[in-house]
Design a protein around this motif. Sequence first.
Motif, mmCIF file in Angstrom:
data_model
loop_
_atom_site.group_PDB
_atom_site.id
_atom_site.type_symbol
_atom_site.label_atom_id
_atom_site.label_comp_id
_atom_site.label_asym_id
_atom_site.label_seq_id
_atom_site.Cartn_x
_atom_site.Cartn_y
_atom_site.Cartn_z
ATOM 1 N N MET A 46 0.833 -1.179 0.000
ATOM 2 C CA MET A 46 0.000 0.000 0.000
ATOM 3 C C MET A 46 0.880 1.245 0.000
ATOM 4 N N THR A 47 0.599 2.164 -0.878
ATOM 5 C CA THR A 47 1.346 3.412 -0.966
ATOM 6 C C THR A 47 0.864 4.366 0.116
ATOM 7 N N THR A 48 1.806 5.007 0.805
ATOM 8 C CA THR A 48 1.449 5.981 1.835
ATOM 9 C C THR A 48 1.785 7.388 1.351
ATOM 10 N N HIS A 49 1.328 8.361 2.097
ATOM 11 C CA HIS A 49 1.602 9.774 1.821
ATOM 12 C C HIS A 49 3.103 10.003 1.677
ATOM 13 N N TYR A 50 3.881 9.343 2.499
ATOM 14 C CA TYR A 50 5.327 9.567 2.531
ATOM 15 C C TYR A 50 6.077 8.813 1.431
ATOM 16 N N ASP A 51 5.398 7.930 0.724
ATOM 17 C CA ASP A 51 6.009 7.250 -0.414
ATOM 18 C C ASP A 51 6.012 8.123 -1.662
ATOM 19 N N LEU A 52 5.238 9.197 -1.634
ATOM 20 C CA LEU A 52 5.106 10.080 -2.785
ATOM 21 C C LEU A 52 5.984 11.318 -2.623
ATOM 22 N N THR A 53 6.348 11.904 -3.746
ATOM 23 C CA THR A 53 7.033 13.191 -3.687
ATOM 24 C C THR A 53 5.994 14.263 -3.361
ATOM 25 N N GLY A 54 6.447 15.422 -2.969
ATOM 26 C CA GLY A 54 5.537 16.527 -2.710
ATOM 27 C C GLY A 54 4.721 16.875 -3.943
ATOM 28 N N PHE A 55 5.362 16.844 -5.096
ATOM 29 C CA PHE A 55 4.655 17.157 -6.337
ATOM 30 C C PHE A 55 3.572 16.123 -6.620
ATOM 31 N N GLN A 56 3.861 14.850 -6.389
ATOM 32 C CA GLN A 56 2.863 13.806 -6.617
ATOM 33 C C GLN A 56 1.673 13.985 -5.676
ATOM 34 N N ARG A 57 1.934 14.379 -4.430
ATOM 35 C CA ARG A 57 0.839 14.658 -3.493
ATOM 36 C C ARG A 57 0.015 15.834 -3.996
ATOM 37 N N ASP A 58 0.693 16.859 -4.518
ATOM 38 C CA ASP A 58 -0.015 18.020 -5.053
ATOM 39 C C ASP A 58 -0.859 17.654 -6.262
ATOM 40 N N VAL A 59 -0.368 16.750 -7.089
ATOM 41 C CA VAL A 59 -1.134 16.306 -8.254
ATOM 42 C C VAL A 59 -2.393 15.560 -7.802
ATOM 43 N N CYS A 60 -2.271 14.709 -6.804
ATOM 44 C CA CYS A 60 -3.457 14.019 -6.276
ATOM 45 C C CYS A 60 -4.469 15.031 -5.745
ATOM 46 N N GLN A 61 -3.980 16.017 -5.028
ATOM 47 C CA GLN A 61 -4.860 17.062 -4.507
ATOM 48 C C GLN A 61 -5.531 17.816 -5.652
ATOM 49 N N ALA A 62 -4.781 18.108 -6.697
ATOM 50 C CA ALA A 62 -5.333 18.816 -7.850
ATOM 51 C C ALA A 62 -6.454 17.995 -8.496
ATOM 52 N N ILE A 63 -6.246 16.704 -8.633
ATOM 53 C CA ILE A 63 -7.271 15.840 -9.230
ATOM 54 C C ILE A 63 -8.547 15.908 -8.398
ATOM 55 N N ALA A 64 -8.410 15.897 -7.079
ATOM 56 C CA ALA A 64 -9.576 15.967 -6.201
ATOM 57 C C ALA A 64 -10.232 17.345 -6.240
ATOM 58 N N ALA A 65 -9.440 18.390 -6.471
ATOM 59 C CA ALA A 65 -9.943 19.757 -6.358
ATOM 60 C C ALA A 65 -10.541 20.330 -7.638
ATOM 61 N N VAL A 66 -10.094 19.859 -8.790
ATOM 62 C CA VAL A 66 -10.569 20.432 -10.054
ATOM 63 C C VAL A 66 -12.051 20.099 -10.218
ATOM 64 N N ASP A 67 -12.863 21.148 -10.353
ATOM 65 C CA ASP A 67 -14.317 20.971 -10.430
ATOM 66 C C ASP A 67 -14.765 20.323 -11.732
ATOM 67 N N ASP A 68 -14.227 20.804 -12.836
ATOM 68 C CA ASP A 68 -14.592 20.217 -14.127
ATOM 69 C C ASP A 68 -13.849 18.906 -14.298
ATOM 70 N N GLU A 69 -13.947 18.338 -15.457
ATOM 71 C CA GLU A 69 -13.233 17.093 -15.734
ATOM 72 C C GLU A 69 -11.736 17.314 -15.538
ATOM 73 N N PRO A 70 -11.110 16.544 -14.649
ATOM 74 C CA PRO A 70 -9.683 16.746 -14.367
ATOM 75 C C PRO A 70 -8.779 16.158 -15.449
ATOM 76 N N TYR A 71 -8.669 16.871 -16.548
ATOM 77 C CA TYR A 71 -7.782 16.458 -17.626
ATOM 78 C C TYR A 71 -6.447 17.185 -17.454
ATOM 79 N N GLY A 72 -5.447 16.804 -18.219
ATOM 80 C CA GLY A 72 -4.085 17.294 -18.032
ATOM 81 C C GLY A 72 -3.940 18.795 -17.976
ATOM 82 N N LEU A 73 -4.522 19.525 -18.934
ATOM 83 C CA LEU A 73 -4.357 20.981 -18.959
ATOM 84 C C LEU A 73 -5.083 21.661 -17.802
ATOM 85 N N ALA A 74 -6.205 21.105 -17.351
ATOM 86 C CA ALA A 74 -6.902 21.652 -16.185
ATOM 87 C C ALA A 74 -6.057 21.449 -14.929
#
Length: 113
Positions: free
Chosen positions: A1-29
């Motif tokens: 199981m991957t934990t928060h600490y297994d990811l880089t800060g940027f990878q954590r930010d990308v996960c957060q971005a996916i959760a936060a983007v209201d419209d369809e979370p595609y690459g440019l969004a």
Amino acid sequence: MTTHYDLTGFQRDVCQAIAAVDDEPYGLALKAYLDERYPEPINHSRLYQNLDTLADKNLITCDPIDDRTNAYTLTEAGHKLLTHQAETLDRCTDRPRPVADGGVHAPTEANQP
């Protein structure tokens, strides 16, 4: 199981971005969301390499929208990872903590989001 600490800060930010983007979370969004939060524009290659890594770790899925665009969503494991970290941070802000003058600072309504 991957934990928060297994990811880089940027990878954590990308996960957060996916959760936060209201419209369809595609690459440019996702890039636009991250560009608003980082001091320098995010390199496309960096973003897409990290999206691939997160997919390999089963934290996100990649579903085609059209021939050139993919939508990214959190898997159950990705959602649990973000939720666990949010709950951990919430518990940390609810604890009394020492302050420089030797007193103890207890959280108040004014300190709560």
